[in-house]
Write a protein that holds these residues in place. Structure first.
Motif, mmCIF file in Angstrom:
data_model
loop_
_atom_site.group_PDB
_atom_site.id
_atom_site.type_symbol
_atom_site.label_atom_id
_atom_site.label_comp_id
_atom_site.label_asym_id
_atom_site.label_seq_id
_atom_site.Cartn_x
_atom_site.Cartn_y
_atom_site.Cartn_z
ATOM 1 N N ARG A 149 -12.132 49.785 -18.176
ATOM 2 C CA ARG A 149 -11.980 51.052 -17.455
ATOM 3 C C ARG A 149 -13.228 51.891 -17.650
ATOM 4 N NH1 ARG A 149 -5.724 53.078 -18.696
ATOM 5 N NH2 ARG A 149 -4.678 51.257 -17.704
ATOM 6 N N HIS A 151 -14.982 55.890 -16.691
ATOM 7 C CA HIS A 151 -14.668 57.269 -16.323
ATOM 8 C C HIS A 151 -15.959 58.072 -16.293
ATOM 9 C CE1 HIS A 151 -12.629 61.144 -16.159
ATOM 10 N NE2 HIS A 151 -13.395 61.539 -17.174
ATOM 11 N N LYS A 156 -12.418 57.640 -11.762
ATOM 12 C CA LYS A 156 -11.862 56.677 -12.709
ATOM 13 C C LYS A 156 -11.760 55.330 -12.005
ATOM 14 C CE LYS A 156 -9.045 60.167 -15.049
ATOM 15 N NZ LYS A 156 -7.669 60.573 -15.432
ATOM 16 N N THR A 158 -11.040 50.947 -12.527
ATOM 17 C CA THR A 158 -10.488 49.863 -13.334
ATOM 18 C C THR A 158 -11.015 48.548 -12.791
ATOM 19 O OG1 THR A 158 -8.465 51.131 -13.746
ATOM 20 C CG2 THR A 158 -8.382 48.774 -14.169
ATOM 21 N N SER A 190 -10.238 52.159 -7.717
ATOM 22 C CA SER A 190 -10.867 53.455 -7.955
ATOM 23 C C SER A 190 -9.850 54.553 -7.684
ATOM 24 C CB SER A 190 -12.091 53.629 -7.044
ATOM 25 O OG SER A 190 -12.639 54.926 -7.191
ATOM 26 N N GLY A 192 -9.295 58.869 -7.893
ATOM 27 C CA GLY A 192 -9.940 60.160 -8.078
ATOM 28 C C GLY A 192 -10.951 60.420 -6.986
ATOM 29 N N ASN A 198 -20.530 59.448 -8.461
ATOM 30 C CA ASN A 198 -19.596 59.370 -9.584
ATOM 31 C C ASN A 198 -18.936 58.001 -9.663
ATOM 32 O OD1 ASN A 198 -20.195 61.992 -10.245
ATOM 33 N ND2 ASN A 198 -18.390 62.874 -9.273
ATOM 34 N N ALA A 202 -19.180 55.640 -12.930
ATOM 35 C CA ALA A 202 -17.958 55.186 -13.581
ATOM 36 C C ALA A 202 -17.904 53.662 -13.637
ATOM 37 C CB ALA A 202 -16.739 55.746 -12.843
#
Length: 247
Positions: A149, A151, A156, A158, A190, A192, A198, A202
């Protein structure tokens, strides 16, 4: 008297020719110091020094370019944005580029650059990405070793390992990262923000946390087969899997 006049008339042409010859000589002599002064002030000599300095810098850039040409990189343009700067006379418009670069063998990096023109912004971003490349261990050269993961800000992500034939299940900027990295099978999600900057950060945060059984065995002072046997596999299967692990 006639002789005096003839001698006077004979001297007149000489008096007339003398000033014609002397100004040419004088101007020729005077022109040389001016040229010397101009050269001393940074004319030809200064230009030669500048050209020589630029030549040395170009040689250094050429050696760096040869190193880059020795490796084949996969360049992906993720996002390009038009930006503006407000100045006294109005607004200055430019472009910002986000580029992901990888060698397709487990190394990748990202960078961004700004310029007045799109090609220059892309070249700046590509150069920054090549300087910030990181290595990610891959399982069998096609997928990740374990789930992870990442961030960054409001983004965020995974990432999960996948069996052969799954493909790259990712969208947008994340797909560009895995394609340049050389990953063939991976499942991602993904949550967020949808900001590409970003999301890229991440994703790299999740990739930098990846470890391989070989590195874990070296850190703990054990063999790779011993680590694989703890999952319930037999000694023969664990030894075969340990030999198959390249990283």
């Amino acid at each position: 008297m006639a002789d005096e006049n003839t001698t006077g008339e004979g001297n007149q042409p000489e008096a007339v020719l003398a000033p014609e010859t002397t100004p040419q000589d004088v101007t020729g002599v005077a022109a040389e110091p001016q040229q010397q002064q101009r050269r001393g002030r940074g004319g030809r000599s200064g230009g030669d020094r500048d050209r020589g300095g630029r030549g040395r810098r170009d040689d250094r850039r050429g050696r760096g370019g040869e190193d880059d040409n020795g490796e084949e990189f996969v360049e992906k343009l993720v996002h390009i944005n038009r930006v503006s700067k407000t100045v006294k006379g109005g607004k200055r418009f430019g472009f910002a580029a986000l580029v992901v670069v990888g060698d397709g063998k487990g190394r990748a990096g990202f960078g961004h650059g700004k310029a007045r023109e799109v090609p220059e912004a892309i070249s700046k971003a590509t150069a920054a990405a090549k300087k910030a490349m990181v290595r990610v261990p891959l399982k069998e050269g096609r997928t990740l070793h374990h789930d992870g993961r990442g961030h960054f800000g409001a983004g965020k992500v995974t990432v999960r390992t996948a069996p052969a034939g799954t493909g790259i299940i990712a969208g947008g900027p994340m797909r560009a990262v895995f394609e340049s990295l050389g990953v063939a099978d991976v499942v991602t999600k993904s949550v967020g923000t949808s900001n590409p900057y970003n999301m890229i950060r991440a994703t790299f945060a999740a990739l930098t946390d990846q470890t391989s059984p070989k590195s874990v065995a070296q850190r703990r002072g054990k063999k790779v087969a011993d680590l694989l046997r703890r999952g319930g596999a037999s000694a023969e299967v664990a030894a075969a899997d340990a030999e198959a692990i390249a990283e």
